[in-house]
Design an enzyme around this catalytic site. Structure first.
Site, PDB file in Angstrom:
ATOM      1  N   ASN A  41      -7.283   1.676  10.111  1.00 57.61           N
ATOM      2  CA  ASN A  41      -5.956   1.795  10.725  1.00 57.61           C
ATOM      3  C   ASN A  41      -6.157   1.787  12.225  1.00 57.61           C
ATOM      4  O   ASN A  41      -6.962   2.570  12.746  1.00 57.61           O
ATOM      5  CB  ASN A  41      -5.282   3.114  10.332  1.00 57.61           C
ATOM      6  CG  ASN A  41      -4.951   3.176   8.854  1.00 57.61           C
ATOM      7  OD1 ASN A  41      -5.080   2.181   8.131  1.00 57.61           O
ATOM      8  ND2 ASN A  41      -4.523   4.340   8.395  1.00 57.61           N
ATOM      9  N   GLU A  58      -3.409  -0.270   8.199  1.00 59.85           N
ATOM     10  CA  GLU A  58      -2.214   0.102   8.984  1.00 59.85           C
ATOM     11  C   GLU A  58      -2.326  -0.464  10.384  1.00 59.85           C
ATOM     12  O   GLU A  58      -3.389  -0.381  11.012  1.00 59.85           O
ATOM     13  CB  GLU A  58      -2.076   1.621   9.142  1.00 59.85           C
ATOM     14  CG  GLU A  58      -1.560   2.363   7.959  1.00 59.85           C
ATOM     15  CD  GLU A  58      -1.420   3.863   8.227  1.00 59.85           C
ATOM     16  OE1 GLU A  58      -1.178   4.265   9.379  1.00 59.85           O
ATOM     17  OE2 GLU A  58      -1.580   4.616   7.247  1.00 59.85           O
ATOM     18  N   GLU A  96      -7.260   8.330   6.526  1.00 55.83           N
ATOM     19  CA  GLU A  96      -7.517   8.980   7.816  1.00 55.83           C
ATOM     20  C   GLU A  96      -7.984  10.425   7.677  1.00 55.83           C
ATOM     21  O   GLU A  96      -7.286  11.370   8.087  1.00 55.83           O
ATOM     22  CB  GLU A  96      -6.255   8.917   8.693  1.00 55.83           C
ATOM     23  CG  GLU A  96      -5.753   7.514   8.933  1.00 55.83           C
ATOM     24  CD  GLU A  96      -4.492   7.471   9.802  1.00 55.83           C
ATOM     25  OE1 GLU A  96      -3.970   8.535  10.159  1.00 55.83           O
ATOM     26  OE2 GLU A  96      -4.032   6.367  10.120  1.00 55.83           O
ATOM     27  N   HIS A 140      -2.841  10.937   1.010  1.00 44.76           N
ATOM     28  CA  HIS A 140      -2.300  10.698   2.359  1.00 44.76           C
ATOM     29  C   HIS A 140      -1.681  12.020   2.816  1.00 44.76           C
ATOM     30  O   HIS A 140      -0.489  12.129   3.017  1.00 44.76           O
ATOM     31  CB  HIS A 140      -1.286   9.553   2.309  1.00 44.76           C
ATOM     32  CG  HIS A 140      -0.986   8.919   3.633  1.00 44.76           C
ATOM     33  ND1 HIS A 140      -1.122   7.558   3.872  1.00 44.76           N
ATOM     34  CD2 HIS A 140      -0.533   9.443   4.781  1.00 44.76           C
ATOM     35  CE1 HIS A 140      -0.758   7.291   5.108  1.00 44.76           C
ATOM     36  NE2 HIS A 140      -0.390   8.412   5.686  1.00 44.76           N
ATOM     37  N   ARG A 195       0.861  -1.185   0.000  1.00 48.80           N
ATOM     38  CA  ARG A 195       0.000   0.000   0.000  1.00 48.80           C
ATOM     39  C   ARG A 195       0.897   1.235   0.000  1.00 48.80           C
ATOM     40  O   ARG A 195       1.693   1.418   0.912  1.00 48.80           O
ATOM     41  CB  ARG A 195      -0.893  -0.025   1.247  1.00 48.80           C
ATOM     42  CG  ARG A 195      -1.719   1.205   1.403  1.00 48.80           C
ATOM     43  CD  ARG A 195      -2.651   1.174   2.615  1.00 48.80           C
ATOM     44  NE  ARG A 195      -3.256   2.486   2.706  1.00 48.80           N
ATOM     45  CZ  ARG A 195      -3.183   3.285   3.763  1.00 48.80           C
ATOM     46  NH1 ARG A 195      -2.601   2.902   4.872  1.00 48.80           N
ATOM     47  NH2 ARG A 195      -3.724   4.477   3.719  1.00 48.80           N
ATOM     48  N   TYR A 245      -4.268   1.804  16.070  1.00 46.33           N
ATOM     49  CA  TYR A 245      -3.080   1.944  16.921  1.00 46.33           C
ATOM     50  C   TYR A 245      -3.405   1.899  18.403  1.00 46.33           C
ATOM     51  O   TYR A 245      -2.618   1.420  19.189  1.00 46.33           O
ATOM     52  CB  TYR A 245      -2.347   3.260  16.603  1.00 46.33           C
ATOM     53  CG  TYR A 245      -1.731   3.245  15.217  1.00 46.33           C
ATOM     54  CD1 TYR A 245      -0.472   2.692  15.002  1.00 46.33           C
ATOM     55  CD2 TYR A 245      -2.425   3.749  14.120  1.00 46.33           C
ATOM     56  CE1 TYR A 245       0.087   2.661  13.737  1.00 46.33           C
ATOM     57  CE2 TYR A 245      -1.871   3.711  12.844  1.00 46.33           C
ATOM     58  CZ  TYR A 245      -0.616   3.168  12.663  1.00 46.33           C
ATOM     59  OH  TYR A 245      -0.075   3.117  11.395  1.00 46.33           O
TER      60      TYR A 245
HETATM   61  O1  IFM Z   1       2.749   7.558  10.125  1.00 45.40           O
HETATM   62  C1  IFM Z   1       1.369   7.573  10.305  1.00 45.40           C
HETATM   63  C2  IFM Z   1       0.654   7.356   8.979  1.00 45.40           C
HETATM   64  O2  IFM Z   1       1.051   8.295   8.036  1.00 45.40           O
HETATM   65  C3  IFM Z   1      -0.825   7.467   9.167  1.00 45.40           C
HETATM   66  N1  IFM Z   1      -1.281   6.615  10.227  1.00 45.40           N
HETATM   67  C4  IFM Z   1      -0.578   6.640  11.480  1.00 45.40           C
HETATM   68  C5  IFM Z   1       0.914   6.494  11.248  1.00 45.40           C
HETATM   69  C6  IFM Z   1       1.669   6.530  12.587  1.00 45.40           C
HETATM   70  O3  IFM Z   1       1.472   7.726  13.220  1.00 45.40           O
END
Ligand code: IFM
Length: 470
Positions: free
Chosen positions: A315, A373, A186, A141, A97, A317
């Site tokens: 994504n 992600e 995002e 992005h 990606r 985290y």
């Molecule tokens: O690096 C970023 C990415 O560009 C978008 N999602 C989160 C990642 C980590 O912060």
């Protein structure tokens, strides 16, 4: 060579053994990939006709980025692309990606394509396909052409139409080979970090502008999907990537439940509802109205925004435990001291991923989900370096294994999760943190541009292989 062996978080014991590459619950045809984005890796910012994006301007604003780092060179991927694709192929991943730099493809954000800029992505796609790696193209992005910001940026409706034109230029050229298209990465970050909080480009601090940006990003997404479908031959796979947090209320107290509703509304439903259901959540509109902010919806917008999609990109985290703040309508995040943290200070909570995926597939059903992600920054200098010079990034490896297992559990609970893209293929420009934070499964020595796969990359390769053999 042995470096000082410390855990990135001194309070946390290092795992002793490599996680088992056999991940429960993932199917044989699960898609294994890695992700990057243009501004974070390409460099070559003023070459072959590229014009500045808002991130060039922002990163060159003194004090905006840690250490005043910028993406002028980054990982120099623009010049090293074939080697980077070989590296990917060596990891045996199915998919890559990447994102396209809008001002490289269409300088200034209007008018015809810049042949040299588009040629770069054309070559990238050919290199990938020659190595049996499926390209997943992200159109946006975060690197808006500066000229479009100069006339208002995403808070202006016209930016959505400019984005649609750009999408058509790209899809028209690459669509004979690229099947997988992600319109936006995002949009929460583009709108809220960029226009409300101001810690990302373009660095504005205006809540009303941020909410207008949200709507115009949605509109741009819907228009872009229409254009992609009009120029890419079937079977095309079109989707969008969101980064919703999994929100939990700190307690059952009604004010905390309401704080969780608000946080979930502003972080998840404000994005998924218009795009997947064709309506904004009423409670969020009411919250916004109380703050004196309107979403600038015009007749027909929601029909455009809610284009049928082929997949949803998520994504993930971290998750958030929230409570009501002191002032009415204010939400505060409650830190969870028992959870370990990454070098970003982000709490590690794989169960949040299982809960999020299960919830999304329940509330927004019938759409395959790809984890576009997931990954972690850790302080690589804290790890052992193997005899081959590889970095033994035990924390990152454990993080990936735990989140893949969490995705497996979500699948077992009914979520249609079909793939996983590690963030990131290589260490890169981590936005406001510059080069201080390393998310890569491949280490980049920025002085020499030498790439070295970390243990996490080799573990991911083994996990992909183990799953395919089932
Ligand atoms: O690096 C970023 C990415 O560009 C978008 N999602 C989160 C990642 C980590 O912060």
């Amino acid at each position: 060579m042995t470096l000082d062996l410390r855990s990135a978080d001194p309070g946390r014991p290092l795992p002793h053994a490599l996680p088992d590459p056999e991940i429960h619950g993932l199917p044989r045809d699960f898609v294994w990939g890695a992700a990057t984005s243009a501004y974070q890796i390409e460099g070559a910012v003023d070459i072959d006709g590229r014009t500045p994006s808002i991130w060039d301007t922002f990163s060159h604003t003194p004090g905006a980025v840690e250490n005043d780092d910028h993406g002028d060179v980054a990982c120099d991927h623009y010049h090293r692309m074939p080697d980077d694709v070989r590296l990917l192929a060596g990891l045996g991943l199915d998919a890559y990606r990447f994102s396209l730099s809008w001002p490289r493809v269409q300088p200034g954000g209007r008018g015809p394509a810049n042949a040299k800029g588009l040629d770069f992505y054309d070559r990238l796609v050919d290199e990938l396909l020659a190595k049996d790696i499926t390209p997943w193209a992200t159109l946006y992005h975060w690197d808006l052409p500066q000229e479009l910001e100069d006339v208002g940026g995403w808070p202006e409706r016209d930016t959505a139409y400019r984005f649609a034109d750009y999408a058509e230029l790209v899809a028209g050229r690459l669509g004979d080979r690229v099947r997988h298209w992600i319109t936006l990465n995002e949009p929460f970050c583009s709108a809220i970090l960029g226009y409300q909080i101001g810690c990302h480009a373009p660095g504005r601090k205006d809540f009303g502008a941020a909410v207008r940006a949200v709507h115009h990003l949605h509109l741009g997404h819907g228009l872009a999907v229409q254009r992609i479908r009009s120029v890419v031959p079937a079977p095309v796979q079109a989707g969008i990537t969101f980064n919703p947090s999994q929100v939990y209320a700190a307690s059952d107290a009604p004010e905390n439940i309401d704080a969780a509703r608000r946080a979930d509304g502003m972080g998840l439903r404000l994005y998924l509802d218009p795009v997947l259901r064709g309506q904004y959540p009423q409670d969020v509109l009411a919250d916004l109205a109380q703050l004196g902010v309107d979403v600038p919806v015009e007749a027909g917008d929601l029909d455009v925004i809610a284009q049928p999609l082929d997949f949803l990109g998520i994504n993930y985290y971290l998750s958030d435990v929230v409570a009501a703040g002191d002032e009415p309508g204010r939400t505060v995040r409650i830190p969870q001291p028992d959870r370990p943290v990454t070098a970003m200070g982000w709490e590690i909570h794989p169960q949040g991923l299982t809960d999020l995926l299960t919830r999304i597939s329940r509330d927004y059903p019938a759409l395959p989900i790809y984890l576009t992600e997931n990954g972690a920054a850790f302080d690589d200098s804290a790890y052992d370096v193997s005899a081959e010079g590889r970095i033994e990034d035990v924390d990152r490896t454990a993080y990936l294994a735990d989140h893949l297992a969490a995705a497996g559990r979500a699948r077992e609970a009914g979520a249609d999760v079909r793939g996983f893209f590690a963030w990131s293929l290589m260490d890169n420009f981590e936005w406001a943190y510059g080069y201080a934070k390393r998310f890569g499964i491949v280490h980049v020595d920025y002085a020499t541009q030498r790439r070295t796969p970390k243990q996490s990359a080799l573990w991911l390769r083994d996990a992909a292989q183990a799953t395919r053999k089932r």
